[in-house]
Write a protein that holds these residues in place. Structure first.
Motif, PDB file in Angstrom:
ATOM      1  N   GLY A   1      -5.680  -3.925   2.961  1.00 54.09           N
ATOM      2  CA  GLY A   1      -6.130  -3.155   1.800  1.00 54.09           C
ATOM      3  C   GLY A   1      -5.761  -1.692   1.797  1.00 54.09           C
ATOM      4  N   LEU A   2      -5.472  -1.116   2.970  1.00 49.31           N
ATOM      5  CA  LEU A   2      -5.228   0.325   3.053  1.00 49.31           C
ATOM      6  C   LEU A   2      -3.836   0.671   2.542  1.00 49.31           C
ATOM      7  CD1 LEU A   2      -7.162   2.518   4.098  1.00 49.31           C
ATOM      8  CD2 LEU A   2      -5.867   2.521   6.233  1.00 49.31           C
ATOM      9  N   ASP A   3      -3.725   1.799   1.854  1.00 48.03           N
ATOM     10  CA  ASP A   3      -2.435   2.329   1.386  1.00 48.03           C
ATOM     11  C   ASP A   3      -1.670   1.330   0.531  1.00 48.03           C
ATOM     12  OD1 ASP A   3      -2.646   4.867   2.342  1.00 48.03           O
ATOM     13  OD2 ASP A   3      -1.531   4.508   4.186  1.00 48.03           O
ATOM     14  N   ARG A   4      -2.347   0.792  -0.473  1.00 45.79           N
ATOM     15  CA  ARG A   4      -1.653  -0.060  -1.431  1.00 45.79           C
ATOM     16  C   ARG A   4      -1.209   0.789  -2.612  1.00 45.79           C
ATOM     17  NH1 ARG A   4      -0.980  -5.202  -1.091  1.00 45.79           N
ATOM     18  NH2 ARG A   4      -2.104  -6.452   0.433  1.00 45.79           N
ATOM     19  N   GLY A   5       0.094   0.824  -2.848  1.00 47.22           N
ATOM     20  CA  GLY A   5       0.637   1.663  -3.908  1.00 47.22           C
ATOM     21  C   GLY A   5       1.032   0.877  -5.133  1.00 47.22           C
TER      22      GLY A   5
END
Length: 421
Positions: free
Chosen positions: A201-205
């Protein structure tokens, strides 16, 4: 201390490192995703890897200074297998981030460690060295993902549910085989859940349009011109795009029609690589004076000026580096200019703009092949070419080398323009 368990520091280090390793596995599977935060994930991967390396040294030192709880009775082969696996984990916990550190040290680019810069190791900064450490890093990753972690987990579950001994209590005090529904399962289950959740989930662009593109991808709807891409690219625009007829085109009586570029439907992009990683970038600001008539190439003309400060590649740190004197040096050379007054034609839709590109204070010939279709007053243009950045002096110091960033930058354009008048 309960003799069945390690001390609290060892337990905390065990679960912290285990969680970080699992997080890195799931984050690593997303490093190739093409979106706006890809570089952020790569930098986070490097930072967490260095953190794991430091914590592993702390854990090893703590283990050497403190005695482990006794192992339960087990066959000799199991005891040796358990010992080998434990030693192996220390090897990979240090070896994996160390090979990663060696790999990124083969580039002159800063190594991020969260908000700080981490030092480079003294290794040759060339492609072959990078490939060697990358292969070692990948091999260790496969070893830990597909062999060591599954073996470790399965062995722990065997001891708990089949052998019904005290092995699980070494790292989770009170997690006894009975009762099966023990609230202390929250520790291993919670660590796994957090690692998976943050890893995925982290750093989804925002996904990149057009998906993955290689260095020589065909001209898709991309961004904006590269160092020479823009000028050259708009040369292609010349045949069908831009804003005002060049005053130098020809006499008013024989002047070629002028074209206005629809920038919302036009893209000028460049593609290159950095240590094997695909990089796609764009310039958001440019001005074009274009007069073009496919039937009167002798009076056609294009001049495009690109604002190099508008470079964008999806990563703020990298864009700052591109604007610095290491690359474009925008303080001294804020513009790149492409100008062409000569065009050739091979068939009804295929042309070449023969012009000159001025970049980084250097002017050199630059040809851009392009295709052109005109329907009514609307023109569509696509073109592509390769620009040698080193010929223009783009890339100084370590960046003048072509090990990490190749000399040739691929330029691809798609343009939509309407004829004036």
């Amino acid at each position: 201390m309960d003799r069945k368990s390690y001390n609290h520091v060892a337990i905390a280090l065990h679960w912290l490192i285990a969680g970080l390793i699992l997080f890195m596995i799931f984050l690593g599977w997303r490093l190739g995703d093409h979106d706006s935060l890809r570089l952020s994930r790569v930098n986070l991967h490097k930072s967490v890897g260095i953190l794991i390396l430091l914590l592993s040294f702390v854990r090893l030192a703590w283990r050497l200074m403190h005695k482990a709880p006794p192992e339960p009775p087990m066959p000799m082969w199991q005891a040796w297998a358990a010992k080998a696996l434990h030693v192996g984990f220390y090897v990979v916990m240090i070896g994996m981030p160390l090979t990663g550190w060696l790999m990124v040290s083969t580039s002159a680019r800063d190594i991020p460690f969260f908000i700080w810069h981490w030092p480079h190791l003294p290794v040759p900064q060339n492609h072959d060295t990078h490939e060697l450490f990358e292969a070692m890093h990948g091999l260790i990753a496969k070893l830990i993902i597909y062999l060591m972690v599954p073996l470790h987990v399965l062995a722990a579950l065997k001891h708990h549910f089949i052998d019904k001994d005290e092995v699980m209590e070494h790292m989770v005090p009170g997690l006894t085989p009975k009762p099966v529904l023990n609230w202390r399962w929250i520790v291993p289950v919670g660590v796994i859940a957090l690692a998976v959740g943050f890893g995925y989930g982290l750093d989804r662009g925002i996904p990149e349009k057009g998906g993955e593109r290689g260095e020589h991808a065909p001209p898709p709807p991309v961004s904006a011109p590269s160092e020479s891409a823009t000028p050259s690219a708009e040369a292609s625009a010349a045949p069908s795009s831009s804003v005002a007829a060049s005053s130098e085109a020809s006499s008013a009586a024989t002047a070629a029609p002028t074209w206005t570029v629809d920038k919302s439907a036009s893209k000028i992009a460049f593609a290159t690589t950095f240590s094997g990683e695909a990089i796609n970038g764009a310039f958001s600001a440019y001005m074009a004076n274009i007069a073009f008539d496919p039937a009167r190439l002798d009076v056609s003309h294009v001049k495009v000026s690109i604002d190099l400060t508008s470079v964008g590649s999806g990563d703020g740190d990298r864009d700052s580096s591109l604007r610095s004197d290491s690359f474009f040096n925008v303080d001294s050379f804020p513009k790149a200019v492409f100008e062409a007054a000569k065009f050739s034609q091979s068939d009804a839709t295929h042309f070449v703009a023969h012009g000159k590109l001025t970049l980084h204070g250097v002017t050199k010939p630059c040809d851009l092949p392009f295709t052109l279709t005109i329907k009514g007053k609307t023109a569509q243009v696509s073109g592509a070419t390769d620009i040698d950045r080193t010929a223009f002096g783009v890339g100084t110091g370590d960046w003048a080398k072509t090990d990490a960033v190749p000399a040739k930058v691929h330029v691809a354009i798609t343009l939509k323009a309407s004829r004036n008048g």
